[in-house]
Scaffold this motif. Structure first.
Motif, PDB file in Angstrom:
ATOM      1  N   UNK A   1       0.807  -1.222   0.000  1.00  0.00           N
ATOM      2  CA  UNK A   1       0.000   0.000   0.000  1.00  0.00           C
ATOM      3  C   UNK A   1       0.841   1.272   0.000  1.00  0.00           C
ATOM      4  N   UNK A   2       2.150   1.135   0.041  1.00  0.00           N
ATOM      5  CA  UNK A   2       3.044   2.306   0.041  1.00  0.00           C
ATOM      6  C   UNK A   2       3.139   2.874  -1.379  1.00  0.00           C
ATOM      7  N   UNK A   3       3.285   4.174  -1.466  1.00  0.00           N
ATOM      8  CA  UNK A   3       3.447   4.839  -2.758  1.00  0.00           C
ATOM      9  C   UNK A   3       4.777   5.592  -2.845  1.00  0.00           C
ATOM     10  N   UNK A   4       5.092   6.366  -1.819  1.00  0.00           N
ATOM     11  CA  UNK A   4       6.297   7.201  -1.856  1.00  0.00           C
ATOM     12  C   UNK A   4       7.345   6.621  -0.907  1.00  0.00           C
ATOM     13  N   UNK A   5       8.538   6.338  -1.452  1.00  0.00           N
ATOM     14  CA  UNK A   5       9.576   5.605  -0.742  1.00  0.00           C
ATOM     15  C   UNK A   5      10.854   6.432  -0.697  1.00  0.00           C
ATOM     16  N   UNK A   6      11.478   6.473   0.483  1.00  0.00           N
ATOM     17  CA  UNK A   6      12.785   7.117   0.640  1.00  0.00           C
ATOM     18  C   UNK A   6      13.800   6.086   1.100  1.00  0.00           C
ATOM     19  N   UNK A   7      14.936   6.026   0.411  1.00  0.00           N
ATOM     20  CA  UNK A   7      16.082   5.267   0.899  1.00  0.00           C
ATOM     21  C   UNK A   7      17.053   6.276   1.502  1.00  0.00           C
ATOM     22  N   UNK A   8      17.119   6.303   2.829  1.00  0.00           N
ATOM     23  CA  UNK A   8      17.961   7.264   3.549  1.00  0.00           C
ATOM     24  C   UNK A   8      19.348   6.667   3.730  1.00  0.00           C
ATOM     25  N   UNK A   9      20.197   6.906   2.747  1.00  0.00           N
ATOM     26  CA  UNK A   9      21.503   6.274   2.662  1.00  0.00           C
ATOM     27  C   UNK A   9      21.482   5.278   1.525  1.00  0.00           C
TER      28      UNK A   9
END
Length: 203
Positions: A27-35
């Protein structure tokens, strides 16, 4: 079969793949990879229509992630990938459905630095969103590590890392008003180091 898996997922963290196979982030749409490094954990997300962002302190790594994104998801703006630090994320509050932190938090220089990174990631996460973190820990190798002060330890593999333990992760889960949607899991690599997976959902 192997080459098809490589095409679909790349060199993804196996425990992040586990969450994808379980459908946790469907159900996720916006994803951040922090590193994000060069984007090894983002191939699946780029191929499958997620709105993908990444930050890294290494400008060359950011350039590699931009190149990867350009090949797999040309519709993404280059501005989605930024040279920035995890403790000072340049995004508004409650912006992401999923924040990935794979092998980043153990580079904290002190408990205060660790706290700043965690709270920065939590700030940009929407209520109901997920934090996936993989971090070095002392779980199972407590007698084999040597304190260097400020929460950092010399590990049997010769590296120096900021280490967490189960109590610390449980305390943070409570303080952040989050919940564990998976038990805390630790992999012991032949008593040389231990890597712990911490999977939270924001209330």
């Amino acid at each position: 079969m192997g080459s098809e898996l490589q095409r679909l997922y790349g060199n993804i963290d196996i425990y992040l793949l586990d969450q994808l196979l379980k459908g946790t982030y469907d159900s996720c749409e916006r994803v951040l990879d922090a590193g994000c490094g060069s984007g090894r954990n983002l191939i699946y997300f780029l191929r499958n229509g997620f709105d993908v962002y990444g930050i890294d302190k290494d400008a060359d790594a950011v350039s590699a992630a931009v190149e990867l994104s350009g090949r797999l998801a040309p519709e993404h703006a280059e501005e989605n990938f930024l040279n920035a630090s995890a403790e000072n994320l340049p995004f508004t509050d409650n912006y992401f459905d999923l924040v990935i932190s794979s092998a980043v938090l153990h580079f904290a220089e002190s408990p205060e630095h660790f706290d700043n990174m965690i709270r920065s990631m939590w700030r940009v996460l929407k209520p109901g969103g997920y934090l996936f973190a993989r971090i070095a820990s002392d779980i199972g190798i407590e007698a084999l590590i040597c304190s260097r002060g400020n929460g950092r330890y010399l590990l049997p593999d010769g590296s120096e890392r900021f280490l967490v333990n189960q109590d610390m992760l449980l305390q943070y889960t409570h303080r952040l008003n989050g919940r564990l949607h998976e038990p805390i899991k630790t992999t012991n690599v032949q008593n040389l180091r231990c890597m712990t997976t911490w999977c939270l959902q924001k209330n």
